[in-house]
Design an enzyme around this catalytic site. Structure first.
Site, PDB file in Angstrom:
ATOM      1  CE  LYS A   1      -8.187   3.739  -3.455  1.00  0.00           C
ATOM      2  NZ  LYS A   1      -9.289   3.787  -2.444  1.00  0.00           N
TER       3      LYS A   1
HETATM    4  N1  PMP Z   1      -4.920   9.521  -0.307  1.00  0.00           N
HETATM    5  C1  PMP Z   1      -5.005   9.572  -1.641  1.00  0.00           C
HETATM    6  C2  PMP Z   1      -3.968  10.366  -2.384  1.00  0.00           C
HETATM    7  C3  PMP Z   1      -6.049   8.914  -2.307  1.00  0.00           C
HETATM    8  O1  PMP Z   1      -6.128   8.964  -3.639  1.00  0.00           O
HETATM    9  C4  PMP Z   1      -7.010   8.203  -1.542  1.00  0.00           C
HETATM   10  C5  PMP Z   1      -8.152   7.504  -2.189  1.00  0.00           C
HETATM   11  N2  PMP Z   1      -8.829   8.207  -3.164  1.00  0.00           N
HETATM   12  C6  PMP Z   1      -6.877   8.191  -0.162  1.00  0.00           C
HETATM   13  C7  PMP Z   1      -5.816   8.857   0.428  1.00  0.00           C
HETATM   14  C8  PMP Z   1      -7.873   7.484   0.742  1.00  0.00           C
HETATM   15  O2  PMP Z   1      -7.799   6.103   0.698  1.00  0.00           O
HETATM   16  P1  PMP Z   1      -9.088   5.192   0.943  1.00  0.00           P
HETATM   17  O3  PMP Z   1      -9.890   5.225  -0.346  1.00  0.00           O
HETATM   18  O4  PMP Z   1      -8.542   3.847   1.218  1.00  0.00           O
HETATM   19  O5  PMP Z   1      -9.877   5.768   2.058  1.00  0.00           O
END
Ligand code: PMP
Length: 343
Positions: free
Chosen positions: A44
């Site tokens: 992120k």
């Molecule tokens: N893995 C973790 C640990 C996250 O914090 C997030 C986002 N909240 C994601 C995966 C997913 O990423 P995206 O928001 O780009 O879908």
């Protein structure tokens, strides 16, 4: 060695790690993009940097301004770092069901954290909606809006996707990952398919999320209920996820997620959070479907330290019925230290 420009300059360009035992087992190359090595500790950081760069460029965020976000944790952590580096005040609204370590970390970083009751998206007091109203009530504040602000997805079209393409030399058959906002999966898939349309792009979806049914059958409908994963799984199509060029989805149960989290720890020496576990579980599933000789890339989203009180707490795993999935640590006899200590 080149010199990077501050926190923002250090985001991205993460290694691509070959997962040895899983590659050997499947006969495929299973590769994990090491997003946990970003300076704020997660994938992120890319979205946080891109959202702030974009708001500055559009003149919405001015010197001394305020960044407000509703986040389950990692986006807030990335934003808190970028805000520190650029002199912005950072306000984070979070649901009250997240790992305690995440609230503590955000406060340590200097963000102001406001916890709100965990309620469905349709409720006006859902954390993202509270963040939006809070930002509107403050002067010189932006709501960074990671779910529907497509600067998030663009970050992955412009950085994560090209890095994966370059690191594999274009030798990639499939890309698999979960969706929280959808920025990663949509952005990376969009880029990879712009290079070669046949790269298979697959969503790994946890229990309680509606996206598995959406990708497979075009209807938003939850599969199962509730998951121990944090920050992924959604019940709506966000602007970031909309029109993501996906070929398929796999549903991954929490038992599988925990199984792979602990295998990564014990076999690969990688201490990672639950979304890395679901992603690797999905990658193995896709590798088995494709058969030996293929290259499957997934995302290792964040490190395990934030999940000490849950995913890495044996008592918590027992309570969730997931202790067996975690397996047994390597057994060795305790050393009688008195034989070593000098009297
Ligand atoms: N893995 C973790 C640990 C996250 O914090 C997030 C986002 N909240 C994601 C995966 C997913 O990423 P995206 O928001 O780009 O879908």
């Amino acid at each position: 060695m080149s010199v990077q420009n501050g926190f923002a300059g250090t985001v991205g360009h993460t290694p691509l790690i070959r997962l040895r035992t899983l590659s050997e087992e499947t006969g495929c190359e299973i590769l994990g993009k090491a997003e946990f090595m970003n300076p704020g500790g997660s994938v992120k950081d890319r979205a946080a940097r891109a959202i702030i760069d974009d708001a500055e460029k559009r003149g919405e965020l001015k010197p001394g301004g305020i960044v407000v976000e509703g986040t389950a944790g990692n986006t807030g952590i990335g934003l808190a770092h970028v805000c520190n580096a650029r002199g912005y005040r950072c306000i984070i609204v979070m649901p009250d069901n997240q790992s305690p370590e995440k609230y503590q970390l955000l406060e340590m970083l200097g963000a102001e954290v406001y916890k709100v009751p965990t309620v469905p998206y349709s409720n006006p007091n859902q954390y993202q909606k509270v963040a939006q109203r809070l930002a509107a009530s403050l002067r010189n504040a932006i709501w960074s809006n990671q779910f529907d602000n497509t600067a998030n997805r663009r970050a992955h079209v412009e950085t994560t996707g090209p890095e994966i393409w370059e690191q594999t030399g274009g030798k990639i058959d499939a890309f698999v990952t979960a969706a929280g906002t959808g920025g990663t999966i949509a952005g990376v898939s969009e880029y990879l398919k712009s290079q070669r349309r046949s790269v298979r792009c697959v969503l790994a979806d946890p229990p309680g999320s509606s996206l598995y049914e959406f990708v497979r059958n075009g209807v938003l409908k939850a599969t199962g209920s509730g998951s121990i994963t944090e920050g992924i799984g959604i019940g709506r199509v966000t602007a970031n996820f909309a029109n993501a060029p996906l070929d398929d989805a796999v549903h991954v149960e929490d038992g599988d997620t925990v199984h792979y989290v602990y295998r990564l720890l014990r076999e690969e020496g990688l201490f990672l959070g639950s979304t890395s576990g679901i992603n690797v579980a999905g990658a193995v599933r896709v590798a088995r479907d494709l058969g030996p000789g293929h290259t499957v890339v997934t995302v290792l989203c964040d490190g395990g330290a934030k999940y000490q009180s849950r995913l890495f707490n044996p008592a918590w795993l027992v309570q969730k019925g997931l202790a067996a999935s975690a397996g047994e640590p390597r057994k060795s006899e305790r050393i009688a230290l008195e034989n070593v200590l000098v009297a």
